[in-house]
Motif scaffolding. Structure first.
Motif, PDB file in Angstrom:
ATOM      1  N   GLN B  96       0.900  -1.192  -0.092  1.00  0.00           N
ATOM      2  CA  GLN B  96       0.010   0.034  -0.044  1.00  0.00           C
ATOM      3  C   GLN B  96       1.019   1.195   0.137  1.00  0.00           C
ATOM      4  O   GLN B  96       1.343   1.529  -0.976  1.00  0.00           O
ATOM      5  CB  GLN B  96      -1.042   0.012   1.201  1.00  0.00           C
ATOM      6  CG  GLN B  96      -1.865  -1.167   1.043  1.00  0.00           C
ATOM      7  CD  GLN B  96      -3.092  -1.289   1.996  1.00  0.00           C
ATOM      8  OE1 GLN B  96      -3.451  -0.089   2.645  1.00  0.00           O
ATOM      9  NE2 GLN B  96      -3.665  -2.418   2.400  1.00  0.00           N
ATOM     10  N   CYS B  97       1.206   1.791   1.120  1.00  0.00           N
ATOM     11  CA  CYS B  97       2.144   2.950   1.060  1.00  0.00           C
ATOM     12  C   CYS B  97       3.536   2.569   0.879  1.00  0.00           C
ATOM     13  O   CYS B  97       4.228   3.091   0.007  1.00  0.00           O
ATOM     14  CB  CYS B  97       2.165   3.777   2.393  1.00  0.00           C
ATOM     15  SG  CYS B  97       3.274   2.867   3.687  1.00  0.00           S
ATOM     16  N   GLY B  98       3.751   1.116   1.050  1.00  0.00           N
ATOM     17  CA  GLY B  98       4.997   0.662   0.585  1.00  0.00           C
ATOM     18  C   GLY B  98       6.286   0.787   1.574  1.00  0.00           C
ATOM     19  O   GLY B  98       7.267   0.220   1.338  1.00  0.00           O
ATOM     20  N   TYR B  99       6.060   1.618   2.699  1.00  0.00           N
ATOM     21  CA  TYR B  99       7.176   2.051   3.350  1.00  0.00           C
ATOM     22  C   TYR B  99       7.683   0.798   4.183  1.00  0.00           C
ATOM     23  O   TYR B  99       8.971   0.335   4.189  1.00  0.00           O
ATOM     24  CB  TYR B  99       6.834   3.195   4.401  1.00  0.00           C
ATOM     25  CG  TYR B  99       8.161   3.495   5.004  1.00  0.00           C
ATOM     26  CD1 TYR B  99       8.812   4.674   4.409  1.00  0.00           C
ATOM     27  CD2 TYR B  99       8.427   3.511   6.415  1.00  0.00           C
ATOM     28  CE1 TYR B  99       9.917   5.313   4.935  1.00  0.00           C
ATOM     29  CE2 TYR B  99       9.410   4.006   7.037  1.00  0.00           C
ATOM     30  CZ  TYR B  99      10.231   4.935   6.352  1.00  0.00           C
ATOM     31  OH  TYR B  99      11.296   5.503   6.845  1.00  0.00           O
ATOM     32  N   CYS B 100       6.833  -0.094   4.621  1.00  0.00           N
ATOM     33  CA  CYS B 100       7.430  -1.297   5.229  1.00  0.00           C
ATOM     34  C   CYS B 100       7.842  -2.282   4.360  1.00  0.00           C
ATOM     35  O   CYS B 100       8.370  -3.344   5.070  1.00  0.00           O
ATOM     36  CB  CYS B 100       6.415  -1.631   6.228  1.00  0.00           C
ATOM     37  SG  CYS B 100       5.001  -2.664   5.577  1.00  0.00           S
ATOM     38  N   GLN B 101       7.500  -2.191   3.109  1.00  0.00           N
ATOM     39  CA  GLN B 101       7.619  -3.408   2.177  1.00  0.00           C
ATOM     40  C   GLN B 101       9.033  -3.972   2.080  1.00  0.00           C
ATOM     41  O   GLN B 101       9.362  -5.246   1.991  1.00  0.00           O
ATOM     42  CB  GLN B 101       6.845  -3.409   0.873  1.00  0.00           C
ATOM     43  CG  GLN B 101       5.294  -3.050   1.237  1.00  0.00           C
ATOM     44  CD  GLN B 101       4.529  -4.420   1.802  1.00  0.00           C
ATOM     45  OE1 GLN B 101       5.047  -5.328   1.910  1.00  0.00           O
ATOM     46  NE2 GLN B 101       3.494  -3.997   2.352  1.00  0.00           N
ATOM     47  N   CYS B 132       3.432  -3.440   9.629  1.00  0.00           N
ATOM     48  CA  CYS B 132       2.705  -2.714   8.602  1.00  0.00           C
ATOM     49  C   CYS B 132       1.666  -2.007   8.980  1.00  0.00           C
ATOM     50  O   CYS B 132       0.690  -2.496   9.607  1.00  0.00           O
ATOM     51  CB  CYS B 132       2.274  -3.750   7.363  1.00  0.00           C
ATOM     52  SG  CYS B 132       1.722  -2.833   5.978  1.00  0.00           S
ATOM     53  N   ARG B 133       1.953  -0.803   8.994  1.00  0.00           N
ATOM     54  CA  ARG B 133       0.741   0.268   9.455  1.00  0.00           C
ATOM     55  C   ARG B 133      -0.354   0.289   8.385  1.00  0.00           C
ATOM     56  O   ARG B 133      -1.512   0.418   8.733  1.00  0.00           O
ATOM     57  CB  ARG B 133       1.271   1.717   9.546  1.00  0.00           C
ATOM     58  CG  ARG B 133       1.095   2.665  10.967  1.00  0.00           C
ATOM     59  CD  ARG B 133       0.686   1.981  12.210  1.00  0.00           C
ATOM     60  NE  ARG B 133      -0.070   2.896  12.933  1.00  0.00           N
ATOM     61  CZ  ARG B 133      -1.114   2.905  13.452  1.00  0.00           C
ATOM     62  NH1 ARG B 133      -1.739   1.677  13.620  1.00  0.00           N
ATOM     63  NH2 ARG B 133      -1.751   3.826  14.190  1.00  0.00           N
ATOM     64  N   CYS B 134      -0.180  -0.201   7.371  1.00  0.00           N
ATOM     65  CA  CYS B 134      -1.353  -0.071   6.210  1.00  0.00           C
ATOM     66  C   CYS B 134      -1.917  -1.472   6.415  1.00  0.00           C
ATOM     67  O   CYS B 134      -3.041  -1.598   5.647  1.00  0.00           O
ATOM     68  CB  CYS B 134      -0.753   0.014   4.777  1.00  0.00           C
ATOM     69  SG  CYS B 134      -0.026   1.777   4.840  1.00  0.00           S
ATOM     70  N   THR B 136      -1.110  -4.650   5.793  1.00  0.00           N
ATOM     71  CA  THR B 136      -1.068  -5.512   4.349  1.00  0.00           C
ATOM     72  C   THR B 136      -0.839  -7.126   4.686  1.00  0.00           C
ATOM     73  O   THR B 136      -0.377  -7.808   4.022  1.00  0.00           O
ATOM     74  CB  THR B 136      -0.038  -5.036   3.307  1.00  0.00           C
ATOM     75  OG1 THR B 136       1.303  -5.095   4.113  1.00  0.00           O
ATOM     76  CG2 THR B 136      -0.175  -3.795   3.209  1.00  0.00           C
TER      77      THR B 136
ATOM     78  N   MET C 354       4.003   4.801   9.094  1.00  0.00           N
ATOM     79  CA  MET C 354       5.232   3.877   9.253  1.00  0.00           C
ATOM     80  C   MET C 354       6.490   4.672   8.823  1.00  0.00           C
ATOM     81  O   MET C 354       7.534   4.704   9.413  1.00  0.00           O
ATOM     82  CB  MET C 354       4.880   2.769   8.298  1.00  0.00           C
ATOM     83  CG  MET C 354       5.889   1.531   8.648  1.00  0.00           C
ATOM     84  SD  MET C 354       5.361   0.582   9.989  1.00  0.00           S
ATOM     85  CE  MET C 354       6.911   0.311  10.608  1.00  0.00           C
TER      86      MET C 354
HETATM   87  S1  FES Z   1       2.507  -0.879   3.320  1.00  0.00           S
HETATM   88 FE1  FES Z   1       2.284   0.975   4.298  1.00  0.00          FE
HETATM   89  S2  FES Z   1       3.187   0.280   6.091  1.00  0.00           S
HETATM   90 FE2  FES Z   1       3.205  -1.438   5.183  1.00  0.00          FE
END
Ligand code: FES
Ligand code: FES
Lengths: 427, 159, 755
Positions: B96-101, B132-134, B136, C354
């Protein structure tokens, strides 16, 4: 009516004795013992002290003044560290040379008397959380050197919060009685039959390092029970382990290298990692000991009379015992803990995070384990910080119990028996 | 001065001993795929491999990485498993936001390198340190299975 | 300064909307809609030429076709993970007739005139509005551009435009077999005027809309190459980290930086009115420098405020304050029947995106560049103007991908701070907050204190309903001009004023109770509905229990007339197997039903509660009717993610204050749900021809009540305060005294792959 006369006499005698003793106590409370005593050879700084470090600084470290007088992130020696005791909270004093809030207008004699007799500049008794029962053995020269070092530091204007003690513990005069009974105002006496290193070690352990203050069990009057020196105790919720040479209960099984590692790095492989109050001892004090002092300390400790006491340390688990416990404990562990400890407990990135075989995880009551989980731990060693975050605020009693039981069973081979109620009591 | 072996290349860095590998990668070497999320090993965003094992670079002092093989997200695609994992992530549209990915992918790759056919419990154990805050997680699980089995699994449950 | 929308504009599908219809669109939106007045939408006409001398074809602010054939789409709404770029690109590409694989996307620059979201009154992304308000606008834009390209081709071929067709970026004249790529037509098209009126495709011929297309931003997120705001590196840049006064409204008293300046790599210690920052060669040195500072604060007027005080004050205000009416129908006072009432309390919440808060800023005498991921680019320009004194045209905001927004990046406080720091040096500075700072200095979702009551007849049917919410207004801070005439912040009553149930007599009001001065409040995923739906749906469950009815059966009886509500309820009942297998001991199923953000949802959450009170999520079924679906892939992801976000908050999140400061610090004490706690989540979409509703926040809204209701079903304990207090859920005192070895009973479903 004879009986009443006898009663009257007995009461009278008791009261008189009490009055006399109180008078004696109050008169002698400020007396520091023999202040002319020669500095024994075991006192002072070691020969291998690096030149750039002042003698007073070294001794202040060996005496671990900072642990109690410096708040985390606060200015050195400015005091204000809280000590939660069963009967209230007291705060350590500011020992910087600030004239108003610190000890800036204390003379050498005032300072020496504080450490030898446990009274402040005005002669008022100090709470024995300040370990004058050990410091009383220090040589005058050493104390004066420590003071000189403290006075070379910047003065910090900062008054500690007022103590929060309930009656009768807030009655300072009563402390005079306490020390009249329990404080032996004697300087360190080397034991003749023992080596130089042994004696130096004894001075480090009993006087400067005041190890017994935590590791020696206390009697009902809260005084160290010398007959059971170093047999282990519990304070502020932490277990101070038995550090006698007993193989099962103490550290008799530790190799010399284990001990040296533990003191200098805060970690001995498969034995333990210094945490809680002990991480402060290593961080502020032990890691700075010179090699000769380390050897001396080890020499002495290995010769301390073995005592049973505390719980025996169960043997490290063999692999087969490490059962997969599953459930809530494991669920929490792989989420919040395995990031550092690894799900095998081997430690992910640093030896400090290794759990397998540690003494704290082999304690079925998990005293220190729960404390670390609740409060976290921080060890400043070798210019780095080794830390574990605290989980007490966001994890429930049942969760901490489950986690702790999982860790003791999984990595310690013990049947963890903690309940949510147990954890609630330890908070 | 330290020599680090990163994604197969030896690199010299002049940094303080206690500097976590994360900041060496990001601020000194400009390898920005490894992320900062918490700085205390609670979120997994900073996960890299040290000799093939997933570690949290935010609490790993650079000295702890010297002499070991460091692999970051920038290099993981060069490995077989890493590539498979990345493809599964694309196929399942995990991000999603991708930050944790990137951290998730590093943890997943380390898992598959150790256990080619992970069970749900294995996935739980290996992946629960990565937040993962989003939210996923469901797709992360699906993507790992896809990478393991090679079988395309569709993310859709839409009726 | 705000752009306003004309409510009569038909391309929004909101012609002469009634207040009730508007309420369905969400409180945020209503507030702005209600302002009325002349306006235009999305700068559609204004963008006809971005740059008159530019050779490429730019028929409006959103589309650029280069002579090389590259199609670039400019995204008015920002991407923070919710799939907005893909959704917007899909709408444009659908009508433009290009494939998603043929386009590139970029962030819109700050420009209110061109890119303001009319229904948020600003260039902003939030309130689950993106698809709702791009739905016609961006399709119009795509269709207009396509029409011009076709016209250019027809002109060249000298044929009638109606004989030409388009597909994947190519115009074809079937009769003669000629075709031209868009790129080849760009220059000619640039000379033509876009048509005033365009015809949009009939939904039956959609090629892209409604398909589970790949996201346009995924590849870079999988190989680590996609830069987020925190990844920006500009030449000469240094890194800073900052600590602001831990008490709100406090200021910096003194800083002793002797130790900090001795840290290798530290360059400068910067003082601001209420914060201190350390600039260094890299973040590590900056952070060590910050830790080495001795800082003293003036703690300010709220220096000893606590959360206990807050709830005490709110309870007081709820009783004695002056309520502002949200909605009234009938007469609540005369109703006959049994009166049931309850009080609910919801905590302050942090966002904890995040990606920690950051901004990179270069202030020069002649200009200022800002690289940041923000939901409000134009507001960032405003604050930079304020701090630097530079005119707007000298300030450049380069918007970046965001590692989560959830409402946090609708506030520009950190950008203002970063500009103030960068202003004190002549090189670019990247300011990164530690996670601790992120949690301690958030814009918190306000706490709420709600008293709700219903008068019911024997059957439990609602005769009267009152709902008084007490709490702070975010709108008053974010857009004061959008407050209602009577002082109402409509967000406070969203999904409370309008219920999916039949209620003849109703009164919903709000007592405004502000936090102490200087305490920052903000939007949080799900805004008003997250709070109100929890209260309403928990209370409906309480009523069902009071009359001894099954929560589903009860809801069926009291449902209002809207068939879409019934639709999602029945599908959820079917898919969750509600009427079938009954859950085991200490297991329970909870339902929640609501219509937030113009969509309709019903969620069933299954839990199991251990004897010691630990909650384990077992399964969830979510049914959504969000009108026409642009991308089902995104809908599913957003519902799943939204649920996880909401459960996380319900189980663990609560910001507490002690001595005026936030007690939580990092993920160790501001907990977030992890993978092994997440159950399988099934998402079902009800096919619909209605205009799209919002989706990004809906899962979060539904998570909390469905979870609380499930816990009630499992334990009989009604949770009226969040976050959940696990110890209140223990079976009995005994269970707390037994060893907690493995609290999860055998047979708990382990989260599995999606069906
Ligand atoms: S995709 Fe947004 S924090 Fe995991
Ligand atoms: S940044 Fe390293 S685990 Fe969070």
């Amino acid at each position: 009516m004879k009986i009443w006369r006898i009663v009257g006499v007995v009461v009278g005698v008791v009261v008189l004795a009490g009055v006399l003793f109180t008078a004696y106590a109050l008169i002698t409370v400020t007396h520091g013992g023999n202040e002319q005593a020669q500095q024994p050879a075991a006192a002072g700084d070691p020969a291998d002290l690096p030149a750039q470090m002042a003698r007073g600084e070294y001794l202040a470290r060996a005496a671990d003044c900072a642990a109690c007088h410096t708040t985390p992130g606060g200015r050195p020696f400015a005091g204000g560290v809280a000590f939660k005791l069963p009967f209230g909270t007291i705060y350590s004093s500011n020992i910087t040379p600030d004239k108003e809030t610190g000890i800036g207008d204390w003379s050498d004699d005032d300072f020496v008397r504080a450490l030898h007799a446990g009274v402040d500049k005005e002669g008022r008794p100090l709470y024995p959380a300040f370990p004058y029962t050990s410091y009383t053995a220090l040589s005058r020269d050493d104390i004066v050197a420590i003071k000189a070092y403290l006075f070379s530091l910047p003065a910090v204007h900062q008054a500690p919060p007022p103590n929060e003690l309930s009656f009768p513990y807030n009655q300072r005069w009563a402390l005079g009685l306490w020390s009249a009974v329990f404080l032996k105002k004697e300087r360190f006496q080397p034991e003749s039959g023992k080596s130089e290193a042994w004696n130096r070690g004894a001075y480090l352990a009993t006087a400067l390092g005041h190890c017994g203050e935590c590791h020696t069990p206390r009697n009902v009057a809260f005084a160290m029970d010398e007959s059971r020196a170093f047999a282990g105790s519990e304070l502020q919720g932490w277990k101070a382990y038995n550090i006698t040479s007993d193989k099962e209960h103490g550290i008799g099984d530790w190799s010399e290298q284990d001990l040296v590692d533990y003191f200098s790095k805060g970690h001995a492989a498969g034995r333990g990692t210094a945490s809680g109050p002990m991480s402060e001892v290593v961080g502020y004090s032990l890691q700075y000991l010179t090699p000769s002092d380390l050897t001396a300390l080890v020499t002495y400790l290995r010769d301390v009379k073995p005592q049973r006491g505390g719980e025996p340390v169960p043997p490290a688990p063999v692999a087969a015992q490490v059962a997969a416990a599953g459930g809530l404990g494991e669920q929490l562990f792989v989420g919040a803990c395995a990031g550092c400890h690894l799900d095998s407990g081997q430690g992910r990135q640093t030896d400090y995070a290794m759990l397998v075989g540690l003494r704290s995880v082999r304690d079925p009551r998990a005293t220190n384990l729960t404390q670390i989980i609740i409060n976290g731990s921080s060890l400043h060693v070798g210019g780095q910080e080794v830390f574990m975050p605290s989980f007490g605020d966001a994890y429930s009693d049942a969760e901490i119990a489950a986690l702790s039981n999982y860790v003791t069973s999984h990595f310690g081979g013990q049947q963890g028996t903690l309940s949510a109620d147990d954890v609630a009591r330890r908070r | 001065m330290f020599v680090l072996s990163i994604n197969g290349n030896d690199t010299q860095v002049d940094v303080p001993d206690d500097m976590p590998l994360l900041w060496v990668l990001r601020d000194v070497l400009g390898l920005n795929g490894t992320k900062f999320g918490c700085g205390m090993a609670q979120c997994g965003a900073c996960t890299v491999h040290l000799d093939g094992r997933a570690v949290r670079s935010c609490v790993l002092p650079v000295t702890g990485a010297v002499g070991k093989k460091i692999t970051t997200i920038e290099g993981i695609g060069a490995t077989d498993i890493g590539k498979r994992v990345q493809q599964a992530w694309l196929g399942i549209e995990v991000a999603q936001c991708g930050y944790c990915q990137t951290g998730q992918i590093m943890s997943a790759t380390a898992l598959l390198a150790e256990k080619a056919q992970p069970t749900d419990a294995d996935i739980d154990a290996a992946m629960s340190g990565n937040l993962c805050r989003c939210g996923t997680y469901a797709r992360i699980r699906a993507a790992i299975k896809q990478a393991a089995t090679g079988q395309i699994s569709l993310p859709q449950t839409v009726a | 300064m705000m752009l306003r929308v004309d409510p009569a504009r038909d391309d929004l599908g909101l012609q002469n909307p009634s207040r009730r219809e508007l309420l369905k669109q969400g409180g945020l939106v209503v507030a702005f809609m209600w302002l009325g007045g002349a306006s235009r939408v999305w700068g559609f006409a204004d963008g006809a030429r971005l740059d008159a001398n530019h050779p490429q074809f730019a028929p409006n602010a959103f589309i650029r076709v280069g002579s090389d054939g590259g199609v670039q789409l400019v995204m008015p709404c920002i991407e923070m993970g919710q799939g907005a770029y893909t959704g917007q690109a899909t709408l444009l590409a659908e009508e433009l007739d290009v494939g998603l694989d043929q386009i590139t996307v970029e962030h819109a620059p700050p420009n209110r005139k061109l890119y303001a979201n009319p229904l948020l009154g600003d260039q902003a992304t939030g309130g689950s509005t993106t698809i709702r308000f791009c739905w016609t606008t961006l399709r119009d834009a795509g269709a207009a551009a396509r029409a011009v390209l076709v016209a250019a081709a027809a002109q060249r071929w000298k044929v009638d435009p109606s004989q030409c067709s388009t597909s994947r970026g190519v115009v074809t004249h079937a009769a003669t077999g000629r075709s031209l790529r868009y790129g080849e037509l760009a220059d000619a098209a640039a000379m033509l005027t876009p048509p005033a009126k365009v015809t949009l495709k009939d939904p039956s011929s959609f090629q892209l809309i409604g398909k589970p297309l790949r996201r346009v931003d995924t590849p870079g997120k999988v190989d680590g190459s996609l830069p987020f705001g925190i990844d920006i590196r500009v030449p000469g840049m240094k890194v800073a980290t900052v600590r602001a006064c831990p008490t709100f409204g406090g200021t910096l008293a003194s800083v002793d930086d002797t130790r900090a300046r001795a840290v290798p790599g530290v360059l400068k210690v910067v003082k601001l009115a209420n914060a201190v920052a350390v600039i260094a060669e890299h973040f590590w040195a900056a952070r060590k420098g910050l830790e080495a500072l001795y800082v003293e604060w003036h703690r300010g007027p709220a220096g000893d405020y606590t959360t206990e005080q807050l709830f005490k004050d709110m309870a007081d205000a709820s009783e004695h304050g002056t309520p502002i009416l949200g909605r009234e129908a009938g007469h609540v006072d005369g109703a006959e029947g049994k009166l049931i009432s309850a009080t609910y309390r919801l905590p302050l919440l942090a966002h904890a995106t995040m990606e920690p808060i950051n901004a990179t800023v270069h202030v020069r005498p002649d200009g200022c560049d800002i690289w940041v991921g923000t939901q409000v680019p134009a507001r960032c320009v405003d604050v930079a103007m304020k701090v630097t004194g530079l005119p707007a045209e000298r300030i450049q905001v380069h918007n970046q991908y965001m590692g989560g927004g959830f409402g946090r990046r609708l506030f520009e406080d950190s950008v203002e701070q970063a500009v103030a720091i960068a202003r004190q040096v002549d090189y670019p500075v990247k300011v990164i907050w530690t996670r601790e700072e992120d949690i301690a200095q958030d814009r918190y979702r306000p706490a709420y204190y709600d008293r709700i009551s219903a008068t019911i007849d024997e059957q439990g049917h609602l005769q009267a309903w009152t709902d008084r919410t007490t709490g702070a207004s975010v709108m008053a801070v974010f857009a004061p001009q959008a407050m209602g005439k009577n002082g109402l912040d409509s967000d406070l009553v969203e999904c409370a004023a309008e219920l999916p149930y039949a209620v003849p007599n109703l009164r919903v009001d709000w007592v405004r109770h502000e936090m102490p001065k200087g305490f920052p409040v903000g939007w949080w995923r799900g805004v008003g509905p997250t709070h109100n739906v929890f209260v309403v749906e928990s209370f409906i469950d309480e009523l069902a229990h009071a009359v001894g009815k099954d929560p589903v059966a009860y809801r069926r009886e009291i449902l209002g007339a809207d068939p879409r509500v019934k639709g999602v309820l029945e599908l959820a009942v079917e898919k969750s197997g509600w009427d079938k297998a009954s859950p085991g001991a200490r297991q329970g199923r909870g339902i929640a039903l609501a219509a937030p953000f113009g969509s309709y949802l019903c969620v069933v959450t299954d839990v199991e509660v251990s004897p010691q009170g630990e909650v384990r999520l077992r399964r969830a079924v979510a049914v959504v009717d969000c009108g026409m679906v642009v991308n089902p892939n995104t809908v599913e992801a957003q519902i799943q993610g939204g649920l996880v976000f909401g459960w996380s908050a319900a189980l663990y999140s609560g910001i507490t204050l002690k001595q005026g400061a936030v007690e939580q610090r990092n993920f160790n004490d501001y907990r977030v749900l992890r993978l092994n706690q997440t159950p399988p989540i099934e998402v079902y979409v009800v096919p619909s021809k209605e205009a799209p509703g919002g989706i990004g926040e809906t899962g979060t809204v539904m998570a909390m009540p469905s979870l609380a209701n499930a816990i009630f079903a499992a334990t009989g304990v009604r949770l009226r305060t969040l976050p959940i207090d696990a110890s209140a859920l223990a079976q009995d005192k005994q269970s707390l005294q037994s060893p907690v070895a493995s609290a999860s009973a055998a047979g708990a479903v382990s989260p599995g792959i999606l069906a």
